[in-house]
Design a protein around this motif. Structure first.
Motif, short mmCIF file in Angstrom:
data_model
loop_
_atom_site.label_atom_id
_atom_site.label_comp_id
_atom_site.label_asym_id
_atom_site.label_seq_id
_atom_site.Cartn_x
_atom_site.Cartn_y
_atom_site.Cartn_z
N LYS A 66 0.83 -1.21 0.00
CA LYS A 66 0.00 0.00 0.00
C LYS A 66 0.87 1.26 0.00
O LYS A 66 0.62 2.20 -0.75
N GLY A 67 1.91 1.25 0.83
CA GLY A 67 2.82 2.38 0.86
C GLY A 67 3.58 2.53 -0.45
O GLY A 67 3.81 3.65 -0.93
N ASP A 98 -3.03 -5.63 -8.16
CA ASP A 98 -2.52 -6.90 -8.70
C ASP A 98 -1.51 -7.53 -7.74
O ASP A 98 -1.49 -8.75 -7.55
N MET A 99 -0.65 -6.69 -7.14
CA MET A 99 0.32 -7.20 -6.18
C MET A 99 -0.37 -7.79 -4.95
O MET A 99 0.06 -8.80 -4.40
N LEU A 100 -1.46 -7.14 -4.54
CA LEU A 100 -2.15 -7.55 -3.31
C LEU A 100 -2.92 -8.86 -3.46
O LEU A 100 -3.29 -9.47 -2.46
N VAL A 101 -3.17 -9.27 -4.69
CA VAL A 101 -3.90 -10.53 -4.89
C VAL A 101 -3.05 -11.57 -5.60
O VAL A 101 -3.54 -12.62 -6.00
N HIS A 102 -1.76 -11.30 -5.74
CA HIS A 102 -0.88 -12.23 -6.47
C HIS A 102 -0.76 -13.55 -5.72
O HIS A 102 -0.63 -13.57 -4.50
N PRO A 103 -0.82 -14.68 -6.44
CA PRO A 103 -0.66 -15.97 -5.77
C PRO A 103 0.68 -16.05 -5.02
O PRO A 103 1.68 -15.48 -5.46
N ASP A 130 2.52 -4.86 5.95
CA ASP A 130 1.11 -4.58 6.15
C ASP A 130 0.41 -5.80 6.76
O ASP A 130 0.50 -6.91 6.23
N LEU A 131 -0.29 -5.59 7.86
CA LEU A 131 -0.94 -6.68 8.60
C LEU A 131 -1.85 -7.52 7.70
O LEU A 131 -1.75 -8.74 7.64
N PHE A 132 -2.74 -6.85 6.97
CA PHE A 132 -3.73 -7.54 6.15
C PHE A 132 -3.04 -8.37 5.06
O PHE A 132 -3.39 -9.53 4.83
N ASP A 133 -2.05 -7.77 4.40
CA ASP A 133 -1.37 -8.46 3.30
C ASP A 133 -0.56 -9.64 3.81
O ASP A 133 -0.56 -10.72 3.21
N GLN A 134 0.15 -9.46 4.91
CA GLN A 134 0.97 -10.56 5.44
C GLN A 134 0.09 -11.72 5.93
O GLN A 134 0.43 -12.88 5.75
N GLU A 151 4.19 -13.04 14.49
CA GLU A 151 4.35 -11.64 14.89
C GLU A 151 4.54 -10.79 13.63
O GLU A 151 5.53 -10.96 12.91
N ILE A 152 3.60 -9.91 13.34
CA ILE A 152 3.71 -8.98 12.22
C ILE A 152 4.02 -7.61 12.83
O ILE A 152 3.20 -7.06 13.56
N VAL A 153 5.22 -7.11 12.55
CA VAL A 153 5.74 -5.94 13.26
C VAL A 153 5.99 -4.79 12.29
O VAL A 153 6.12 -4.98 11.08
N SER A 154 6.06 -3.58 12.82
CA SER A 154 6.30 -2.41 11.98
C SER A 154 7.77 -2.27 11.59
O SER A 154 8.10 -1.71 10.55
N ASP A 155 8.66 -2.80 12.42
CA ASP A 155 10.09 -2.78 12.11
C ASP A 155 10.76 -3.89 12.90
O ASP A 155 10.17 -4.45 13.83
#
Length: 236
Positions: A66-67, A98-103, A130-134, A151-155
């Protein structure tokens, strides 16, 4: 607990470009973006300006698609002096979607290695982005059930690893982090007191380049994840 490594009880794994392909989709989308804007600027200049926007926006948007998409839109507006057609903006947004739905394309040796480690070690997925994408990619990979914690972290820094390995395992000293980024996965894990295992990937984001910590006693490198079991046997 496996007898061959009595002190090591937990292994953390990075996700993008360690468990599955990721950077190649950014590179392909970047080329699509450069093609779209090539009549407005030199190709190398477009790439440079996009990278500058990404670096500038990291602290606002964090890591992820997204960023990256917003940085492409921003770069397109800047490069055209605000004259970018709405249709071109739509194309950029479509490229991001397209990137967000790529297999999800799992890398070689990943599944069999994780299956052999599960049960002998606590396995922790530690990824930034990104939480949703990961979460989507983990679900699509079919690997989720092999991990004891996610653990999905910002850094990722030494404090991150200290916190995660203390929360989900027996502390950093009895833990190992495995990943394709020296800067995010290996160096800070070693700084936290863990083992850091570098698994190089052909494509690694330019922001992630640092020198290997070759003098660190807990630094190791393997050519691919299929070699991790042999490494663990040696450490034992």
């Amino acid at each position: 607990m496996s007898s061959h490594s009595p002190t090591l009880t937990a292994i953390g794994f990075d996700a993008d470009d360690t468990l599955w392909q990721n950077e190649q989709f950014y590179r392909l989308t970047e080329q699509r973006f450069i093609d779209l804007l090539s009549e407005h600027a030199d190709r190398a200049d477009i790439a440079r300006r996009l990278q500058e926007a990404e670096r500038r926006n990291l602290k606002l948007y964090g890591f992820g698609i997204k960023g990256f998409t917003l940085s492409m839109v921003e770069t397109a507006i800047e490069l055209t002096g605000g004259r970018i057609p709405a249709g071109a903006i739509s194309e950029i947004l479509a490229a991001g979607r397209d990137m967000l739905v790529h297999p999800v394309e799992t890398l070689p040796h990943v599944r069999e290695t994780l299956e052999q480690l599960a049960g002998n070690y606590r396995l922790i997925l530690i990824t930034k982005g990104d939480l949703f994408d990961q979460e989507r990619k983990l679900a699509a990979s079919g690997l989720g059930e092999l991990f004891d914690a996610v653990e999905i972290v910002s850094d990722k820094n030494a404090a991150t690893y200290h916190r995660i390995f203390s929360r989900h395992a027996d502390g950093p000293a009895q833990s190992m982090m495995v990943g394709n980024s020296l800067k995010s996965d290996v160096v800070p894990a070693i700084e936290a007191g863990s083992w850091g295992v570098y698994v190089p990937h052909d494509l690694t984001w330019s922001f992630e380049h640092v020198e290997p910590p070759v003098g660190a006693p807990r630094f190791r490198e393997v050519p691919h994840l299929g070699e991790l079991l042999a490494l663990l046997a040696k450490l034992g």
